[in-house]
Design an enzyme around this catalytic site. Structure first.
Site, short mmCIF file in Angstrom:
data_model
loop_
_atom_site.label_atom_id
_atom_site.label_comp_id
_atom_site.label_asym_id
_atom_site.label_seq_id
_atom_site.Cartn_x
_atom_site.Cartn_y
_atom_site.Cartn_z
N LYS A 58 1.22 -1.06 -0.42
CA LYS A 58 -0.17 0.27 0.04
C LYS A 58 1.20 1.26 0.30
O LYS A 58 0.15 2.54 0.21
CB LYS A 58 -1.15 -0.10 1.39
CG LYS A 58 -1.80 -1.05 1.75
CD LYS A 58 -2.35 -1.89 0.48
CE LYS A 58 -3.31 -1.45 -0.77
NZ LYS A 58 -3.00 -2.46 -1.64
N THR A 61 3.63 0.60 -4.77
CA THR A 61 4.02 -0.26 -5.37
C THR A 61 3.82 -0.74 -6.67
O THR A 61 4.27 -0.65 -7.87
CB THR A 61 3.91 -1.98 -4.94
OG1 THR A 61 3.68 -2.20 -3.10
CG2 THR A 61 4.74 -3.38 -4.93
N THR A 62 2.65 -0.55 -7.06
CA THR A 62 1.36 -0.91 -8.43
C THR A 62 1.84 -0.15 -9.36
O THR A 62 3.11 0.06 -10.62
CB THR A 62 -0.05 -0.70 -7.92
OG1 THR A 62 -0.77 -1.52 -6.64
CG2 THR A 62 -0.49 -1.46 -9.55
N TRP A 63 1.92 1.86 -8.70
CA TRP A 63 2.35 2.20 -9.09
C TRP A 63 3.92 2.42 -10.22
O TRP A 63 4.31 3.24 -11.13
CB TRP A 63 2.63 3.76 -8.81
CG TRP A 63 2.49 5.39 -8.90
CD1 TRP A 63 2.32 5.66 -10.54
CD2 TRP A 63 2.31 6.27 -8.44
NE1 TRP A 63 2.62 6.80 -10.91
CE2 TRP A 63 2.48 7.71 -10.13
CE3 TRP A 63 3.05 6.50 -7.42
CZ2 TRP A 63 2.53 8.98 -9.69
CZ3 TRP A 63 2.52 8.43 -7.08
CH2 TRP A 63 2.71 9.46 -8.27
N HIS A 117 7.67 -7.21 -2.02
CA HIS A 117 7.66 -7.14 0.08
C HIS A 117 7.82 -7.46 0.40
O HIS A 117 8.36 -7.55 2.05
CB HIS A 117 5.79 -7.29 -0.49
CG HIS A 117 4.45 -6.75 -0.99
ND1 HIS A 117 4.56 -5.29 -1.06
CD2 HIS A 117 3.62 -7.23 -1.29
CE1 HIS A 117 3.81 -4.37 -1.56
NE2 HIS A 117 3.06 -6.27 -1.98
N TYR A 205 6.47 8.09 -2.14
CA TYR A 205 4.64 7.49 -2.90
C TYR A 205 4.59 9.65 -3.39
O TYR A 205 4.70 10.34 -3.76
CB TYR A 205 4.08 7.28 -1.87
CG TYR A 205 2.15 7.36 -2.70
CD1 TYR A 205 1.85 6.23 -3.46
CD2 TYR A 205 1.86 7.76 -2.38
CE1 TYR A 205 0.94 6.38 -4.07
CE2 TYR A 205 0.27 8.41 -3.00
CZ TYR A 205 0.05 7.54 -4.28
OH TYR A 205 -1.09 7.22 -4.18
N ARG A 275 -7.40 2.10 -4.58
CA ARG A 275 -8.82 3.26 -4.75
C ARG A 275 -9.25 4.62 -4.85
O ARG A 275 -9.87 4.01 -6.03
CB ARG A 275 -8.55 2.97 -2.82
CG ARG A 275 -9.87 2.81 -2.06
CD ARG A 275 -9.15 2.29 -1.01
NE ARG A 275 -8.49 3.81 0.22
CZ ARG A 275 -8.74 4.49 0.82
NH1 ARG A 275 -9.66 4.87 0.46
NH2 ARG A 275 -7.61 5.88 0.70
N1 LIG Z 1 -1.07 5.58 -10.55
C1 LIG Z 1 -0.75 4.68 -9.64
N2 LIG Z 1 -0.77 6.29 -9.14
C2 LIG Z 1 -0.92 6.56 -7.68
N3 LIG Z 1 -1.48 5.93 -6.97
C3 LIG Z 1 -2.10 5.01 -6.73
C4 LIG Z 1 -1.06 4.52 -8.28
N4 LIG Z 1 -2.21 2.77 -8.23
C5 LIG Z 1 -2.55 2.63 -7.18
N5 LIG Z 1 -2.31 3.48 -6.20
C6 LIG Z 1 -2.05 3.92 -4.78
O1 LIG Z 1 -1.11 3.18 -4.35
C7 LIG Z 1 -2.08 2.73 -3.03
C8 LIG Z 1 -1.59 0.94 -3.17
O2 LIG Z 1 -0.51 0.53 -2.98
P1 LIG Z 1 0.23 -0.74 -3.33
O3 LIG Z 1 0.63 -0.95 -4.66
O4 LIG Z 1 1.42 -1.20 -2.61
O5 LIG Z 1 -0.51 -1.86 -2.87
S1 LIG Z 1 0.89 -3.61 -2.85
O6 LIG Z 1 1.03 -3.50 -2.27
O7 LIG Z 1 0.53 -4.38 -4.91
O8 LIG Z 1 -1.23 -3.74 -2.93
C9 LIG Z 1 -3.77 2.69 -3.05
O9 LIG Z 1 -3.64 3.87 -2.29
P2 LIG Z 1 -5.29 4.16 -1.69
O10 LIG Z 1 -6.02 4.61 -2.70
O11 LIG Z 1 -4.95 5.76 -0.90
O12 LIG Z 1 -5.38 3.32 -1.35
C10 LIG Z 1 -4.46 2.69 -5.31
O13 LIG Z 1 -5.20 4.13 -5.11
#
Ligand SMILES: Nc1ncnc2c1ncn2[C@@H]1O[C@H](COP(=O)(O)OS(=O)(=O)O)[C@@H](OP(=O)(O)O)[C@H]1O
Length: 310
Positions: A58, A61-63, A117, A205, A275
């Site tokens: 959270k 990671t995805t970004w 992770h 982030y 989210r």
């Molecule tokens: N492209 C992009 N840009 C900015 N933010 C993004 C993006 N993709 C995912 N998110 C937000 O990142 C949060 C998820 O974190 P992770 O990607 O680390 O999750 S995980 O570990 O892969 O499960 C989660 O944050 P919250 O919205 O605050 O819950 C996601 O909405």
């Protein structure tokens, strides 16, 4: 190996109505199947050109995976509009070491970037011995708590009313969360980065949000794929930022539907990785007391590092 978790300290999460039990393995909390996954991951024979994208859940990671993938693959594409990211979840473009070791090995010669992770102390020894580069992303702890709360709550199919946030908060402050304690996860990587700064890139982030151009260029250089002047003039940096933005990724059909197969037993909906992606969402959840408690905790744990998690 199957029963190893039975010997570990365990905690059943009451805020999740007892639906989740976490186990403390090698100093960090995780699900029952984690020790088996970690042991397998630790057998990975890393190569010096491997790059690991490391994080606690959270934190972005995805970004980070999307950005690294877009940066490294950009020259193979006629245009950014042909990127596999438009049809593939970022976690399937850059697999997790602990989830998809076989896939990583198969595709390794084409794409030596992997996500994890795993805490630093649980990384495969070969990663350290091979001096692999490591990008570590972290995020303000308060937004991580809120993000984690909703993610696990939705995974467990509980409503906000059924899953008391205050209890989730207290548990997180005790260090009990997936790959937690969160601060210990960061501290291990941070300490290692003090010893071997040349192989580490720390990204935050919130910084990535504030200055995407500067940070994406920094990431590209670190990955060994810097942008040329021609690329910059042609708007390649902005195109990649746009492609990997929350608005773009979260609105793609592939990320709105579909399931991520984390392992042979467990799949989750792609949409759960996307989210709100706003900074400061914690203000909608924290009382003044919670804010003071977490600020104090983080001051205590992190003050020596200079890393700002508030
Ligand atoms: N492209 C992009 N840009 C900015 N933010 C993004 C993006 N993709 C995912 N998110 C937000 O990142 C949060 C998820 O974190 P992770 O990607 O680390 O999750 S995980 O570990 O892969 O499960 C989660 O944050 P919250 O919205 O605050 O819950 C996601 O909405």
């Amino acid at each position: 190996m199957e029963g190893i978790y039975k010997t570990l300290p365990q905690h059943t999460c009451t805020w999740l109505q007892g639906r989740v039990t976490l186990y403390k393995y090698q100093g960090f909390w995780n699900a029952q199947n984690f020790p088996k996954k970690a042991i397998l991951a630790q057998s990975y024979e890393a190569q010096p050109r491997d790059v690991l994208l490391c994080s606690c859940p959270k934190t972005g990671t995805t970004w980070l995976k999307a950005l690294a993938f877009a940066i490294v693959t950009r020259k193979k594409l006629d245009e950014v509009g042909n990127s596999p990211l438009l049809t593939t979840l970022p976690h399937d473009c850059v697999p997790f070491l602990e989830n998809h070791l076989e896939k990583i090995k198969e595709n390794h010669s084409n794409f030596p970037i992997l996500g994890t992770h795993l805490p630093y102390s649980s990384l495969p020894k070969s990663v350290i011995d091979s001096n692999c580069k490591i990008v570590y992303i972290y995020r303000n702890i308060k937004d991580v708590i809120v993000s984690y709360y909703h993610y696990i709550r939705e995974l467990m199919k509980l409503s906000v009313e059924e899953a008391p946030f205050e209890e989730a908060f207290d548990e997180f402050c005790q260090g009990i969360s997936s790959f937690g304690p969160y601060w210990e996860h960061i501290l291990e990587y941070w300490k290692a980065s003090q010893e071997r700064p040349e192989v580490f890139l720390f990204m935050k982030y919130e910084d990535l949000k504030k200055d995407p151009t500067g940070n994406v260029k920094r990431l590209a250089e670190f990955l060994g794929h810097p942008f040329s002047i021609e690329e910059e003039k042609a708007g390649m940096v902005e195109n990649i930022i746009q492609l990997c933005s929350f608005d773009t990724l979260s609105n793609l059909e592939v990320n709105k539907s579909g399931k991520y197969q984390a392992d042979e037993h467990f799949a989750l909906e792609h949409r759960l990785f996307f989210r709100k992606a706003t900074d400061g969402d914690w203000e909608n959840y924290f009382t003044e007391e919670m804010k003071d408690k977490i600020d104090k905790l983080i001051d205590e744990k992190m003050s020596a590092t200079g890393l700002i998690l508030k």
